[in-house]
Design a protein around this motif. Structure first.
Motif, PDB file in Angstrom:
ATOM      1  N   ILE A  21      -3.308  25.835 -18.168  1.00  0.00           N
ATOM      2  CA  ILE A  21      -4.038  27.080 -17.901  1.00  0.00           C
ATOM      3  C   ILE A  21      -3.158  28.286 -18.212  1.00  0.00           C
ATOM      4  N   ALA A  22      -1.866  28.197 -17.831  1.00  0.00           N
ATOM      5  CA  ALA A  22      -0.953  29.316 -18.089  1.00  0.00           C
ATOM      6  C   ALA A  22      -0.797  29.556 -19.586  1.00  0.00           C
ATOM      7  N   VAL A  23      -0.693  28.458 -20.349  1.00  0.00           N
ATOM      8  CA  VAL A  23      -0.558  28.584 -21.803  1.00  0.00           C
ATOM      9  C   VAL A  23      -1.803  29.210 -22.404  1.00  0.00           C
ATOM     10  N   MET A  24      -2.977  28.808 -21.919  1.00  0.00           N
ATOM     11  CA  MET A  24      -4.234  29.354 -22.433  1.00  0.00           C
ATOM     12  C   MET A  24      -4.337  30.842 -22.133  1.00  0.00           C
ATOM     13  N   THR A  76       0.812  -1.215   0.000  1.00  0.00           N
ATOM     14  CA  THR A  76       0.000   0.000   0.000  1.00  0.00           C
ATOM     15  C   THR A  76       0.850   1.273   0.000  1.00  0.00           C
ATOM     16  N   SER A  77       2.054   1.198   0.572  1.00  0.00           N
ATOM     17  CA  SER A  77       2.917   2.395   0.602  1.00  0.00           C
ATOM     18  C   SER A  77       3.335   2.796  -0.799  1.00  0.00           C
ATOM     19  N   LYS A  78       3.757   1.810  -1.617  1.00  0.00           N
ATOM     20  CA  LYS A  78       4.169   2.107  -2.989  1.00  0.00           C
ATOM     21  C   LYS A  78       2.990   2.644  -3.803  1.00  0.00           C
ATOM     22  N   ILE A  79       1.821   2.042  -3.589  1.00  0.00           N
ATOM     23  CA  ILE A  79       0.646   2.493  -4.332  1.00  0.00           C
ATOM     24  C   ILE A  79       0.295   3.927  -3.953  1.00  0.00           C
ATOM     25  N   ALA A  80       0.318   4.227  -2.649  1.00  0.00           N
ATOM     26  CA  ALA A  80      -0.016   5.578  -2.190  1.00  0.00           C
ATOM     27  C   ALA A  80       0.976   6.607  -2.743  1.00  0.00           C
ATOM     28  N   LEU A  81       2.267   6.261  -2.752  1.00  0.00           N
ATOM     29  CA  LEU A  81       3.272   7.178  -3.302  1.00  0.00           C
ATOM     30  C   LEU A  81       3.033   7.400  -4.790  1.00  0.00           C
ATOM     31  N   GLY A  82       2.672   6.341  -5.504  1.00  0.00           N
ATOM     32  CA  GLY A  82       2.397   6.466  -6.933  1.00  0.00           C
ATOM     33  C   GLY A  82       1.198   7.351  -7.212  1.00  0.00           C
ATOM     34  N   ILE A  83       0.146   7.182  -6.406  1.00  0.00           N
ATOM     35  CA  ILE A  83      -1.042   8.023  -6.574  1.00  0.00           C
ATOM     36  C   ILE A  83      -0.684   9.488  -6.331  1.00  0.00           C
ATOM     37  N   GLY A  84       0.111   9.723  -5.285  1.00  0.00           N
ATOM     38  CA  GLY A  84       0.536  11.093  -4.999  1.00  0.00           C
ATOM     39  C   GLY A  84       1.345  11.691  -6.132  1.00  0.00           C
ATOM     40  N   ALA A  85       2.242  10.875  -6.716  1.00  0.00           N
ATOM     41  CA  ALA A  85       3.065  11.360  -7.824  1.00  0.00           C
ATOM     42  C   ALA A  85       2.205  11.677  -9.042  1.00  0.00           C
ATOM     43  N   LEU A  86       1.237  10.810  -9.348  1.00  0.00           N
ATOM     44  CA  LEU A  86       0.362  11.063 -10.491  1.00  0.00           C
ATOM     45  C   LEU A  86      -0.471  12.316 -10.288  1.00  0.00           C
ATOM     46  N   LEU A  87      -0.987  12.496  -9.060  1.00  0.00           N
ATOM     47  CA  LEU A  87      -1.765  13.701  -8.776  1.00  0.00           C
ATOM     48  C   LEU A  87      -0.901  14.951  -8.924  1.00  0.00           C
ATOM     49  N   GLY A  88       0.347  14.838  -8.440  1.00  0.00           N
ATOM     50  CA  GLY A  88       1.246  15.980  -8.570  1.00  0.00           C
ATOM     51  C   GLY A  88       1.516  16.333 -10.026  1.00  0.00           C
ATOM     52  N   ILE A  89       1.768  15.298 -10.838  1.00  0.00           N
ATOM     53  CA  ILE A  89       2.004  15.528 -12.270  1.00  0.00           C
ATOM     54  C   ILE A  89       0.763  16.134 -12.924  1.00  0.00           C
ATOM     55  N   PHE A  90      -0.413  15.608 -12.533  1.00  0.00           N
ATOM     56  CA  PHE A  90      -1.654  16.118 -13.107  1.00  0.00           C
ATOM     57  C   PHE A  90      -1.862  17.592 -12.744  1.00  0.00           C
ATOM     58  N   ILE A  91      -1.633  17.933 -11.479  1.00  0.00           N
ATOM     59  CA  ILE A  91      -1.843  19.317 -11.035  1.00  0.00           C
ATOM     60  C   ILE A  91      -0.871  20.264 -11.736  1.00  0.00           C
ATOM     61  N   THR A 142      -1.879  33.079 -21.530  1.00  0.00           N
ATOM     62  CA  THR A 142      -0.921  33.896 -22.270  1.00  0.00           C
ATOM     63  C   THR A 142      -1.125  33.819 -23.772  1.00  0.00           C
ATOM     64  N   GLY A 143      -1.787  32.814 -24.239  1.00  0.00           N
ATOM     65  CA  GLY A 143      -2.031  32.650 -25.662  1.00  0.00           C
ATOM     66  C   GLY A 143      -0.784  32.280 -26.431  1.00  0.00           C
ATOM     67  N   ALA A 144       0.234  31.717 -25.702  1.00  0.00           N
ATOM     68  CA  ALA A 144       1.492  31.414 -26.365  1.00  0.00           C
ATOM     69  C   ALA A 144       1.378  30.202 -27.278  1.00  0.00           C
ATOM     70  N   VAL A 145       0.486  29.291 -26.919  1.00  0.00           N
ATOM     71  CA  VAL A 145       0.367  28.063 -27.702  1.00  0.00           C
ATOM     72  C   VAL A 145      -1.095  27.787 -27.971  1.00  0.00           C
ATOM     73  N   LYS A 146      -1.387  27.382 -29.198  1.00  0.00           N
ATOM     74  CA  LYS A 146      -2.738  26.941 -29.522  1.00  0.00           C
ATOM     75  C   LYS A 146      -2.747  25.411 -29.501  1.00  0.00           C
ATOM     76  N   TYR A 147      -3.772  24.882 -28.933  1.00  0.00           N
ATOM     77  CA  TYR A 147      -3.820  23.427 -28.860  1.00  0.00           C
ATOM     78  C   TYR A 147      -5.271  22.977 -28.991  1.00  0.00           C
ATOM     79  N   GLU A 148      -5.417  21.749 -29.231  1.00  0.00           N
ATOM     80  CA  GLU A 148      -6.744  21.141 -29.291  1.00  0.00           C
ATOM     81  C   GLU A 148      -7.013  20.416 -27.986  1.00  0.00           C
ATOM     82  N   ASN A 149      -8.212  20.577 -27.522  1.00  0.00           N
ATOM     83  CA  ASN A 149      -8.607  19.914 -26.276  1.00  0.00           C
ATOM     84  C   ASN A 149      -9.334  18.615 -26.627  1.00  0.00           C
ATOM     85  N   PHE A 150      -8.630  17.564 -26.433  1.00  0.00           N
ATOM     86  CA  PHE A 150      -9.229  16.265 -26.776  1.00  0.00           C
ATOM     87  C   PHE A 150      -9.981  15.710 -25.572  1.00  0.00           C
ATOM     88  N   PHE A 151     -11.133  15.193 -25.888  1.00  0.00           N
ATOM     89  CA  PHE A 151     -11.927  14.541 -24.832  1.00  0.00           C
ATOM     90  C   PHE A 151     -12.045  13.061 -25.160  1.00  0.00           C
TER      91      PHE A 151
END
Length: 451
Positions: A279-282, A257-272, A284-293
């Motif tokens: 948001i910063a790119v949007m 469970t420790s490894k799993i919890a650390l992995g979840i934390g790392a993924l959340l950190g990367i996601f945030i 400033t308008g520096a980059v145009k991108y497509e938002n894929f769903f």
């Protein structure tokens, strides 16, 4: 054993949650014309994909009957009758190209079981007990109406992880029922191992090394692959059914469970961080991108989409031991019914808390088997023996077999001895891999707040 003891403790709660969310989604869809259209499209697409695949199977597969493989058909009829099914389902065999699986479903109002050819060949090679377990596993979904239930709660698939959690709990339930039905825990373990490696090499598998993967193969991606799957990992199923059937020598491993919890934390950190960057790119308008769903809810192949609406499954047996033949006392009946008021009345009137049923199980032990922590604490406060044992386990080891660590902590708080051996030679200490009370508490604290 009663149906409550055979059923996974998580099946009913997850089903109720699925109903609640499904009904809510139905109401939201009704309130919106667009919502109704989307919901109908999802349902119709799922039904279309399912019926197309099943139509192909019925047209090209081999139907087992009195004229086609009559010996196997006779066994299917026997198991269906013993399980109390009103009608023997249609059974088809299809070429599996090496895959080893089976599933139960419905087609135009008829129950149907599909066996992959690798499974079916067990019947020709005298793997009778293993084949009976697999067949019984599939017939259980029909017995417990899992197929119809999954159709009704189809909108719950839009809720992340929920429908998969319900499906996995059904698999554990069906594994228990199937193993109890054939009365052969070792064959049940072999039948599940066959699903991983096939009908020949399973004989050479080192079970301890295989189940050790529960711990060694623990990380966030493996955890995600399971929580997003309709089935538990096979090593967990083998271990669970082995302990449920009290098969001697079945090891016990836990995920890291420790490894799993650390992995979840790392993924959340990367996601945030990634979200902030986007948001910063949007801004400033520096980059145009497509938002894929991407919504992967309907990106399954025909047979796997049926897995969700039909459920590859397990079994519910009509066991010879009924609640009546177990000689349950009024206190035990109240425990199984979660009737706290009646329990308090019986205790106040001086009921014998240590009275036993036909399997030497006390009321407290029934509370443990039922995963009912509140009732267990009420009985312990009233003086019930925390070290009670029946023909299979003591209360503490049973709590570990059901992975109820809060129950284990509660029993220890009221005097359960972690060193006490149950009838199968297991104790709380050796299940947790420790040698003292202090080590027991430290290990238990990783899963819950130990007393």
């Amino acid at each position: 054993m009663t149906d409550i003891q055979l059923r996974s403790s998580r099946e009913i709660p997850y089903f109720i949650l699925s109903i609640i969310f499904s009904v809510l989604i139905y109401f939201l869809a009704i309130a919106s014309i667009i919502g109704i259209a989307i919901l109908l499209a999802l349902i119709l697409f799922s039904i279309y994909a399912l019926y197309m695949s099943l139509g192909y199977i019925r047209a090209n597969g081999i139907r087992i009957s009195e004229k086609q493989f009559p010996d196997v058909y006779e066994r299917i009829v026997h198991i269906s009758q013993e399980m109390g099914l009103k009608k023997v389902p249609d059974v088809f065999v299809v070429h599996s190209e090496g895959a080893f699986n089976a599933f139960a479903t419905r087609f135009l109002g008829k129950h149907m079981v599909v066996l992959y050819s690798e499974v079916f060949e067990l019947a020709r090679e005298q793997g009778n007990a293993e084949l009976d377990f697999i067949i019984a596993h599939e017939l259980t979904h029909i017995k417990r109406n899992h197929v119809l239930k999954n159709t009704f709660i189809l909108p719950a698939r839009l809720v992340p992880f929920l429908s998969q959690a319900y499906s996995r709990s059904c698999e554990y339930t069906c594994d228990r029922h199937a193993a109890f039905f054939i009365r052969d825990g070792a064959a049940a373990k072999r039948g599940l191992t066959i699903l991983s490696i096939g009908k020949q090499l399973y004989k050479e598998v080192n079970e301890d090394a295989y189940l050790e993967q529960i711990n060694t193969e623990s990380n966030v991606f493996i955890w995600l692959s399971e929580v997003l799957s309709s089935h538990p990992t096979t090593p967990k199923r083998v271990q669970a059914v082995g302990h449920f059937m009290q098969v001697e020598g079945t090891p016990l491993y836990y995920p890291n469970t420790s490894k799993i919890a650390l992995g979840i934390g790392a993924l959340l950190g990367i996601f945030i961080i990634g979200y902030i960057g986007v948001i910063a790119v949007m801004v400033t308008g520096a980059v145009k991108y497509e938002n894929f769903f991407t919504g992967g809810l309907l990106q399954e192949e025909a047979l796997s989409s049926e897995d969700s609406t039909t459920e590859t499954s397990t079994l519910e047996s009509t066991a010879p031991l009924t609640e009546e033949s177990l000689n349950l006392t009024p206190l035990m009946d109240a425990v199984l019914a979660d009737d706290e008021e009646t329990i308090r009345e019986l205790v106040a009137n001086g009921v014998n808390l240590e009275e036993r049923d036909a399997e030497d199980t006390t009321a407290l032990h029934h509370a443990v088997y039922s995963d009912n922590n509140a009732i267990a604490e009420l009985l312990l406060i009233s003086g019930a023996n925390p070290n009670t044992e029946d023909q299979y386990t003591n209360a503490l080891t049973a709590s570990f077999y059901y992975e109820n660590y809060d129950m284990a902590a509660l029993l220890y708080k009221y005097g359960a001895n972690p060193a006490a051996l149950d009838p199968e030679g297991y104790s709380g200490n050796n299940i947790m891999g420790v040698n003292s009370d202090d080590e027991f508490l430290d290990s238990l604290s990783e899963f819950t707040s130990a007393p």
